[in-house]
Every structure is written in C-alpha cells, then in structure tokens.
Design a protein around this motif. Structure first.
Motif, PDB file in Angstrom:
ATOM      1  N   GLY A  89       0.075   0.813  -7.274  1.00  0.00           N
ATOM      2  CA  GLY A  89      -1.252   1.407  -6.951  1.00  0.00           C
ATOM      3  C   GLY A  89      -2.235   0.505  -6.472  1.00  0.00           C
ATOM      4  O   GLY A  89      -1.744  -0.064  -5.564  1.00  0.00           O
TER       5      GLY A  89
ATOM      6  N   ILE B  91      -1.044   7.613  -7.474  1.00  0.00           N
ATOM      7  CA  ILE B  91      -0.945   6.131  -6.845  1.00  0.00           C
ATOM      8  C   ILE B  91      -1.738   6.222  -5.400  1.00  0.00           C
ATOM      9  O   ILE B  91      -2.547   5.317  -5.308  1.00  0.00           O
ATOM     10  N   LEU B  92      -1.642   7.305  -4.545  1.00  0.00           N
ATOM     11  CA  LEU B  92      -2.156   7.400  -3.420  1.00  0.00           C
ATOM     12  C   LEU B  92      -3.602   7.208  -3.559  1.00  0.00           C
ATOM     13  O   LEU B  92      -4.488   6.625  -2.721  1.00  0.00           O
TER      14      LEU B  92
ATOM     15  N   PRO C 170       3.513   3.935  -1.024  1.00  0.00           N
ATOM     16  CA  PRO C 170       4.206   4.351  -2.359  1.00  0.00           C
ATOM     17  C   PRO C 170       5.845   4.076  -2.263  1.00  0.00           C
ATOM     18  O   PRO C 170       6.348   3.569  -3.482  1.00  0.00           O
TER      19      PRO C 170
ATOM     20  N   GLY D 159       0.902  -1.117   0.089  1.00  0.00           N
ATOM     21  CA  GLY D 159       0.003   0.118  -0.075  1.00  0.00           C
ATOM     22  C   GLY D 159       0.807   1.228  -0.110  1.00  0.00           C
ATOM     23  O   GLY D 159       0.602   2.202  -0.608  1.00  0.00           O
TER      24      GLY D 159
ATOM     25  N   GLY E 290      -5.395   5.701  -6.255  1.00  0.00           N
ATOM     26  CA  GLY E 290      -5.806   4.565  -6.515  1.00  0.00           C
ATOM     27  C   GLY E 290      -5.781   3.620  -5.035  1.00  0.00           C
ATOM     28  O   GLY E 290      -6.644   2.721  -4.901  1.00  0.00           O
ATOM     29  N   VAL E 291      -4.765   3.747  -4.387  1.00  0.00           N
ATOM     30  CA  VAL E 291      -4.489   2.988  -2.856  1.00  0.00           C
ATOM     31  C   VAL E 291      -5.684   3.478  -2.096  1.00  0.00           C
ATOM     32  O   VAL E 291      -6.256   2.364  -1.530  1.00  0.00           O
TER      33      VAL E 291
ATOM     34  N   GLN F 267       6.134   0.648  -2.770  1.00  0.00           N
ATOM     35  CA  GLN F 267       5.842   0.346  -4.195  1.00  0.00           C
ATOM     36  C   GLN F 267       7.067   0.168  -5.026  1.00  0.00           C
ATOM     37  O   GLN F 267       7.430  -0.527  -6.034  1.00  0.00           O
TER      38      GLN F 267
END
Lengths: 265, 206
Positions: free
Chosen positions: A217, B181-182, A201, A199, B184-185, A204
């Motif tokens: 994502g 991205i955040l 970033p 989760g 989507g998360v 990731q």
C-alpha cells in the motif's frame, strides 16, 4: 443532494481541487506540530506502527558497509512526468537516505532506473549527498544509471547489476509492473536481503512473494517519516491518516444511505 | 540563489499544471498543455543523456573484463548495430522493422515468459521462509492456487466447486483489499506530490 448525485461527482473538478487544498492544509499543520515536537525542550520521536522493511533497512546498510559491498536501489521502469512520478520520487527519498548512511563505504550504492529523467535525478540525489558530506571526490556519476528503456530490458539490466556489483542488499522501491518479479528473483538467487515496494497493486503482490520485506500500500511513500523523521514527511503521514478517516466515514455514511434507499428514485 | 530559482520554477510549473487539471478554462488549460509539451521534449533529451550513461557503464564493464563482460560487449554491439540500421536505412524501413519484429520483440517476450517460472519459485520460497504473521504466506499461496485453477480453461475433474470460490475471492475479498490498497497508494501519491509542490521535498539541485 441524493446519493446517486454524490456518486456522480467528478474528482477532476473544483471538488478535487478543494480536497487537495484540504490535504495541503492538514499536511502543513501537522508538519508544524512535528517541527515543534522535534525542536522542543524534550524532543519526542514520532510514534508510528512498525514497518518491518524500514526496521530492517539500517541493518542492511550496516552489513553492506562492514562487508565492503554495495547496495542496489532500483527505481523501476516508470517515467518521471507520467502517473508513476510519485513512486519514483518516493524511491529517490530512499536513495538519499541510504546514500547518506552508506557514504562512508568504499562501495557507494548503485541506483538503476528505466527512464532517462529518473536516472539523472538519481545521479543528482547521489551527488547532493556527497556534496553535503564534503566527499564529492567519491561521487561516481555512473552509480546512477539507466538500465534499459523498456520495462523488460530495464529488468534485464537491473538483474545483472546484482551479481556484477557484488551487492549486499536489493532495494526495489519505485515504479514497477510485473517485471519486479525478475529483479527480486536475481536478489533471491544471490541470497541477499531484499526490500521491495511499488505503487501498482499487481507489482505489490509480486513483491510480497519475491522479497523478504515487502512494502504494501502506501508504505513506499513514508520512508522519510520512518527513517529520518523529517517534519514535512511526518506531517504528510498524519494528514494521510486524517484523510483516510474522512474517506472511511464518507464510505460508511454513503453505504448506509444507499442501504436505506435514501436518494434513490 | 542556487536553491531558490530551481525551487521557484518547480513550484510554479507544478501549480500551473495542477490548476489546468482541475479548472476547465482556456487560461488554465493552455499554459498546462505548453508546459506538458516542454516536459515531453525534456524527457526525450533526458533519454539521450541516459543512453550515453548506459553506454559508458557498459564500456567500463567491458574494460574491466569481469565474468559478465561478454553481455556488456553484446549490448554495445547490438546498440550500434540497431542504431546504424535505423540511421542508414530509415527507422521505418524494412530492415529496422525486421529487427524489431524478429529480434527485439521475441527476446522481450522470452524474458517476460520467464516470469511464470520465477513466480513458482517465489511461491515455494514464501512457504519456506517464516514471515509475520505466520498464516499470511500459506493463505497467499493457497489463494493464488485457487485463482489459477479457477482461471484454467479446462475443467479439472473434482475442482468444479473451485470456480465458485474463485469468483467469490475475486469479487469480494480481493476487490475489497485492492480498493483499500489503491486508496492508500492514492493518498501516498497526493502527499508525495504536495511535498514537492510545497518545496518540502526538492529532488533537484543543491
């Protein structure tokens, strides 16, 4: 309402609750459609964009079963009950799917966690799969295990699981911080297939560098829809897409309003 | 009944906790706090269960005497040593603090320091193994190098312009990408939570 006032809206008030209720209603509606499509006279599988990690996973499971080696699934060092809960639950969905597919193997998957509750949930997920398949005698409570209680001690424990358990693939999916790089390094040294997603970033980015098939994502949270087409999971993916469109429209409208000076004193 | 009771408890507790988060009134906040305190106590008990499981796994590894059995033995010895020090001399006593300050903290720091080397190897492997799309891995490595040089405290002759590029990368494409991205998360997290609240996912019981 001015754009400045819009920026000041707090999401932890009634507006947040309204957004959650809208999300739930969309999910329920799309899940109903997915269930109908699944049970119809001509069942159609849901069409999603391909995700390499999920396309590769069935082959990794097959290779593990054929070569008599284990799959290692790591749920991460996060705690159930904290902000990492959803990532751990997403990892548990992958545990259930993988355990079901690999239950015929002599070497069932091994799951490592960095939290007591997550390790108990992992054991329960494995036990549930073996009970459903009438193979409860094959269930080993030690297959779901606490690898360490702090992020780095957990990473050290999970790293050692890769060579100790002769693993065929490393599925690093759950709640991780920077320690994810240590676990994917252990998999890279063993030369095994690696799928990694988290989760956070930062984690990731490290997963992208360290794993063969990274999940970026929200990809971590859609395993149930991609691998098993569960109606509730398919519905939640569709609802996520609908909410994303709404958010994008809101961002664009507010950005244009801001650029035109609307609502500013 | 074996399925209904745990599901009803999970859904009810989830809804009460969620309402306490969104509605700032005593009748919602108080039950939320009570339930969160219960969860904290249960998590502590679960940690104890997890530690017993950890000891069983490593005891079995010592018994199996494989290549890494020594490390399992070391784990068992240090575990009982540290717990013994905590019990007999007090968890806040000088010996326990010495163990944490001079054994546990440096060991974890050393493991953490290995991250840098592992990341360099990961970057190298990224360039060697083809990945789709083909340009993603080189772009990833080049951007990582520019950001690292931009962060360096010493100015490397001939790389002054990289400071501006570093700032632009961090403030424009990296910030935009991270926010996407955040977003989507966050949507994935809400969907996962709602599936448990709606009892579509039941990561407990049969």
């Amino acid at each position: 309402m001015s754009t400045d006032a819009l920026w000041r809206i707090s999401t932890d008030g009634p507006l947040g609750l309204a957004v959650v209720l809208l999300f739930a209603a969309l999910m329920a509606g799309f899940a109903l459609f997915a269930r109908r499509a699944r049970k119809g006279t001509t069942p159609r599988p849901p069409a999603f964009r391909p995700i390499e990690a999920y396309s590769r996973l069935p082959r990794a499971i097959g290779e593990a079963v054929e070569t008599g080696r284990r799959l290692h699934i790591s749920l991460g060092s996060g705690s159930v009950g904290a902000s990492d809960t959803a990532s751990i639950l997403a990892g548990l969905t992958i545990v259930e799917i993988v355990a079901q597919a690999a239950s015929a193997s002599d070497k069932p998957p091994v799951v490592t966690a960095g939290d007591g509750t997550a390790s108990i949930l992992a054991q329960d997920a494995l036990r549930r799969v073996y009970t459903r398949q009438n193979l409860i005698e094959r269930y080993d409570p030690n297959a779901g295990r606490l690898a360490g209680a702090t992020p780095l001690s957990f990473a050290a424990g999970a790293m050692m699981t890769v060579p100790d358990e002769t693993t065929a693939a490393n599925l690093v999916t759950g709640s991780f911080g920077t320690e994810i790089a240590l676990i994917t390094e252990a998999g890279a040294r063993a030369g095994i297939t690696q799928i990694a997603g988290a989760g956070d970033p930062t984690a990731q980015a490290l997963a992208y560098a360290g794993a063969d098939h990274p999940l970026v994502g929200e990809e971590l949270y859609v395993a149930g829809a991609y691998l098993r087409s569960f109606p509730a999971h398919v519905g939640s993916v569709r609802a996520q897409d609908a909410m994303r469109v709404l958010i994008v429209v809101a961002i664009v409208v507010l950005a244009i309003a801001r650029a035109l000076g609307l609502g500013t004193p | 009944m074996k399925r209904i009771i745990p599901t009803a408890i999970a859904v009810a507790v989830g809804i009460v906790t969620l309402l306490g988060y969104f509605i700032d009134r005593g009748e919602f906040k108080v039950p939320q706090l009570v339930l969160l305190n219960w969860a904290t106590t249960l998590a502590a008990v679960a940690l104890l269960v997890g530690i017993v499981n950890l000891l069983r796994v490593h005891a079995a590894k010592v018994g199996a005497s494989n290549v890494n059995s020594f490390y399992s033995l070391l784990l068992l010895l240090t575990f009982f040593g540290v717990v013994g020090v905590g019990f007999w001399l007090g968890p806040a006593g000088a010996p326990a603090r010495w163990v944490f300050r001079y054994l546990i903290a440096p060991t974890e720091a050393a493991v953490g320091a290995l991250l840098f080397f592992f990341l360099v190897f990961a970057g190298y492997r990224l360039l060697r193994v083809p990945r789709s799309p083909w340009w993603a891995a080189p772009v990833f490595v080049v951007v990582a190098l520019i950001v690292l040089i931009g962060l360096a405290p010493l100015t490397i002759p001939g790389t002054e312009a990289l400071g501006g590029i570093h700032n632009w990368i961090v403030q424009v494409p990296a910030a935009a990408g991270a926010r996407g991205i955040l977003l989507g998360v966050a949507l994935g997290v809400i969907a996962t939570g709602l599936r448990v609240l709606l009892a579509a996912d039941r990561p407990y019981g049969d």
